[in-house]
Structures are given as structure tokens and as C-alpha cells.
Design a protein around this motif. Structure first.
Motif, short mmCIF file in Angstrom:
data_model
loop_
_atom_site.label_atom_id
_atom_site.label_comp_id
_atom_site.label_asym_id
_atom_site.label_seq_id
_atom_site.Cartn_x
_atom_site.Cartn_y
_atom_site.Cartn_z
N ALA A 104 -7.80 -2.40 0.88
CA ALA A 104 -7.71 -3.60 1.72
C ALA A 104 -8.45 -4.72 1.01
O ALA A 104 -9.53 -4.50 0.48
N SER A 164 -4.76 -9.17 9.15
CA SER A 164 -5.52 -8.91 7.93
C SER A 164 -6.96 -9.40 8.07
O SER A 164 -7.88 -8.81 7.51
N LEU A 177 -8.69 -6.79 10.11
CA LEU A 177 -8.44 -5.47 9.50
C LEU A 177 -7.55 -4.57 10.36
O LEU A 177 -7.36 -3.39 10.04
N LYS A 226 -4.79 -3.15 8.33
CA LYS A 226 -5.10 -1.92 7.58
C LYS A 226 -5.01 -0.72 8.51
O LYS A 226 -4.53 0.35 8.13
N GLU A 229 0.83 -1.22 0.00
CA GLU A 229 0.00 0.00 0.00
C GLU A 229 0.86 1.26 0.00
O GLU A 229 0.62 2.19 -0.77
#
Ligand code: MN
Length: 382
Positions: free
Chosen positions: A167, A204, A207, A210, A146
Motif C-alpha cells: 500500500a 486509499s 486505507l 487496501k 496488487e
């Protein structure tokens, strides 16, 4: 020849970096490798890449390597020694955990280029690390897909209004809250798009990964949290995007493979033909979807935004508590949904230091781990 040191060479990023270097053998030479306890893989890497220096974690492994490679210079627990003392043009820091912060600081003090794949460095100590880069003339090139995408879209950051971080959504994207609560370890570790280490794979699934990336992006690209958006993109083809003041959006695309961002970090500012060139076929991919994340199903993402906005020691506490909870989940001690509960509870119990020193950050990290373990114990008893 660019001289490269790799800290964390036997992990997921480290082994893929060496695959990239194998392909680009005329451009790179490996001067140092550091591993944890995975001595077998390290031995093979030493044979192939012939570094001058290595580091391993234990005295036992140091002895094994001394017998096998009598001329090799070996540090025990020497990731900081490597960053501080040996000769390299670029250091790839892909160890996990807060321990990645210390070699990063040493490399910065030498004005070096750092390919950074350690999340904790910026999450916990971004306010300390970023000003140091300017002071010492050092540079961080992000390795995470990212941040690499944002870096590739805009290296100078001018006229950038918003960062759009994608994501995949992880394995529980289309599961209900109840299904997520009772998810098994195997389900959490079955990531649909990325093959990674177990800690980051669980992050992941919740989340939290993220969320940590949002905090990193805030530091790395000096953007307010109001200007960082997370969007779910199950195909993992758009690795992130930037939106300029005039509304124009630039996105970076590629197959979901870490080889490209790793290679870009190593060869930057050049782009060269490497391990994954010519394999992108957009017509074959066909469809790209994007939608808003469900914060109710994934409370960890909201927690990370909140901790980031509070700032000070809050992100370090968030990161440490989450890490302890993830390991407890991987040890079958708590449920998947307990991870965000533990993290939330720890965050609410520790008072935040607004402009912390490095020592205060490390203290907050320790305290958060201690408290997290207490709460995990309570959960186990119930
Ligand atoms: Mn990532």
C-alpha cells in the motif's frame, strides 16, 4: 483479433484500457462499450473505436446517441445485456459499485474470460463467484495492480504461503491522528502516487481500499486472512509479492501506472510491447521502503480484516456502509474520521448471515446503506 467489451469505458480504468487498445490496434477490436452518464467522452470513444453495441444509463443519452449514430445498437442501462448477449472474447468490467456483480455473473455463466476491475464483486460475493468460475469454466484475470502483481508472480498458486500486499499509504501516511480527523476533501483527494476516481482515492486515504483488496485477495487466491500481510511501501514500485513455503519471495515491480496491469489482463498469457515498455529504470528509483501499517491511525484497514474473517454477509455490509460514508464525506456531510465510525457502527448493528445466497447479500447491502444513511444524518445534526 481479440474481441473486447468494456463496461465502464469512460471511467479511469476504462479510458486507460482504451489507450492500451489504441496502441495495440492490430490485436484488439472493441465490440461493446458501456458508460454511465458521461456521454461526451463516450461519443468520442464510439467515433474512434467503432463498437457495434453501446450502453448508457439514461433515456436522454440513448436519444442523443441514436441521433448521432443511427446504425449503432444501443441498450439503455444494458451492462447485463452486453455481458449476456453480445459476442466477445474478453470482457473488462470496470464499473464501480455492486452493479458490477451482475454482468460478472452473466459472463461467468458463458464461460468467458473476465478482466475484473470491480472491487465489489469479490468483496461482497466472493464466496458465490469463485465456485461459479470452476462450474462454468470461466476465468477472472485481476486488473487491480496488487492482484495483478500476485497473479503475475504465481498463476497456479502452488507452494504459496503468504501474500504480501503493498500500500502506498496515501496522502496521510505521515500525518497525525488529529490531522487525519480534520482533513479536507482536497487533502484526501490529493493522492501522492495514483491518479484514480474520487471514491477509490478517499478509500486509499483511509486505507479501506487496501482492506477491500485483502478481502478480494482472500477469494481470488484462496488464502486465509492469517496468510495475507499488508505492508506500507510509499514508492509504489513493488505492486505486491508472494512468499513461498521455503521462504523465497517473488515480487512484481513496475512504475505506478495502471496501463501495465490493464494491458497484462488484456494480453494474458502473452506479454507484448505496449504503452509502458522500456520506461522502468531501477537505478533512477534508487530506494524502496517498507513498513508496517498503523492500524490505530487507519482503523478502516482493521475493520476490513475483521469483516473478512467473520465472512458471510459481513464484507458486503462493510463495503456498502463504507461507500455511503465516503459519498457523505465527498458531499461535505461528515468528517474523514467519521467514515470508519459509520462503517463500524453499521457492522455492529446488522446480524451476519453465515452462508448467504445472492439475495441475502443484496439485502445486506441495502440494509447497510440504509443504516449508514441514518447514522450519517445523526452525525450531521450534531
Ligand atoms: Mn489497488
Amino acid at each position: 483479433m481479440k474481441k473486447i467489451a468494456i463496461l465502464g469505458s469512460t471511467g479511469s480504468i476504462g479510458t486507460q484500457a482504451l489507450e492500451v487498445i489504441r496502441k495495440l490496434a492490430n490485436d484488439f477490436t472493441v465490440t461493446a462499450l458501456a458508460a454511465g452518464n458521461n456521454c461526451e467522452i463516450l461519443v468520442e470513444q464510439i467515433k474512434e473505436f467503432k463498437p457495434e453495441y453501446v450502453s448508457v444509463k439514461s433515456d436522454k443519452n440513448t436519444e442523443i446517441l441514436r441521433k448521432l449514430f443511427p446504425n449503432l445498437k444501443i441498450f439503455t442501462n444494458g451492462i447485463v445485456d452486453i455481458a449476456k448477449e453480445i459476442d466477445y472474447d474478453l470482457i473488462l468490467i470496470c464499473v464501480t459499485g455492486i452493479s458490477g456483480l451482475f454482468p460478472t455473473i452473466e459472463a461467468i455463466k458463458r464461460g468467458k474470460t473476465i478482466a475484473l476491475a470491480n472491487k465489489e464483486t469479490l468483496v461482497s460475493a466472493g464466496d458465490i463467484v469463485m465456485p461459479m468460475l470452476k462450474e462454468y469454466g470461466a476465468q477472472i484475470i485481476p486488473v487491480d495492480s496488487e492482484h495483478s502483481a500476485i497473479f503475475q508472480c504465481s498463476s497456479d498458486g502452488k507452494f504459496v504461503k503468504n501474500l504480501i500486499i503493498t500500500a502506498s499509504g496515501g496522502p496521510f501516511l505521515h500525518k497525525t491522528k488529529e490531522e487525519i480527523k480534520n482533513a479536507t476533501k482536497a487533502q484526501a483527494l490529493a493522492h501522492p502516487k495514483w491518479n484514480m476516481g474520487s471514491k477509490i482515492t478517499v478509500d486509499s486515504a483511509t486505507l479501506m481500499n487496501k482492506g477491500l483488496e485483502v478481502i478480494e485477495a482472500h477469494h481470488l487466491f484462496q488464502k486465509d486472512y492469517e496468510n495475507i500481510k499488508v505492508v506500507i511501501h510509499p514508492q509504489s514500485i513493488v505492486h505486491s509479492a508472494i512468499e513461498f513455503d521455503d521462504g523465497s519471495v517473488l515480487a512484481q515491480m513496475g512504475l505506478p501506472s495502471m496501463h501495465l496491469p490493464i494491458q497484462y489482463a488484456l494480453t494474458y498469457p502473452k506479454r507484448i510491447e505496449g504503452i509502458k515498455s522500456n520506461s522502468f529504470n531501477i537505478a533512477q528509483i534508487g530506494k524502496l521502503e517498507f513498513f508496517e501499517p498503523d492500524y490505530e491511525k487507519f482503523p478502516s484497514l482493521l475493520l476490513a480484516f475483521e469483516a473478512g474473517k467473520i465472512g458471510g454477509t459481513a464484507p458486503a455490509i462493510l463495503n456498502a456502509a463504507n461507500e455511503e460514508a465516503v459519498y457523505a464525506f465527498l458531499n461535505d456531510e461528515i468528517k474523514l474520521s467519521d467514515i470508519s465510525c459509520v462503517t463500524n457502527k453499521v457492522l455492529s448493528k446488522i446480524s451476519i448471515v453465515a452462508s448467504p445466497s445472492l439475495e441475502e447479500i443484496l439485502y445486506a447491502d441495502k440494509k447497510a446503506r440504509f443504516l449508514a444513511k441514518e447514522f450519517i444524518k445523526e452525525l450531521r445534526l450534531n
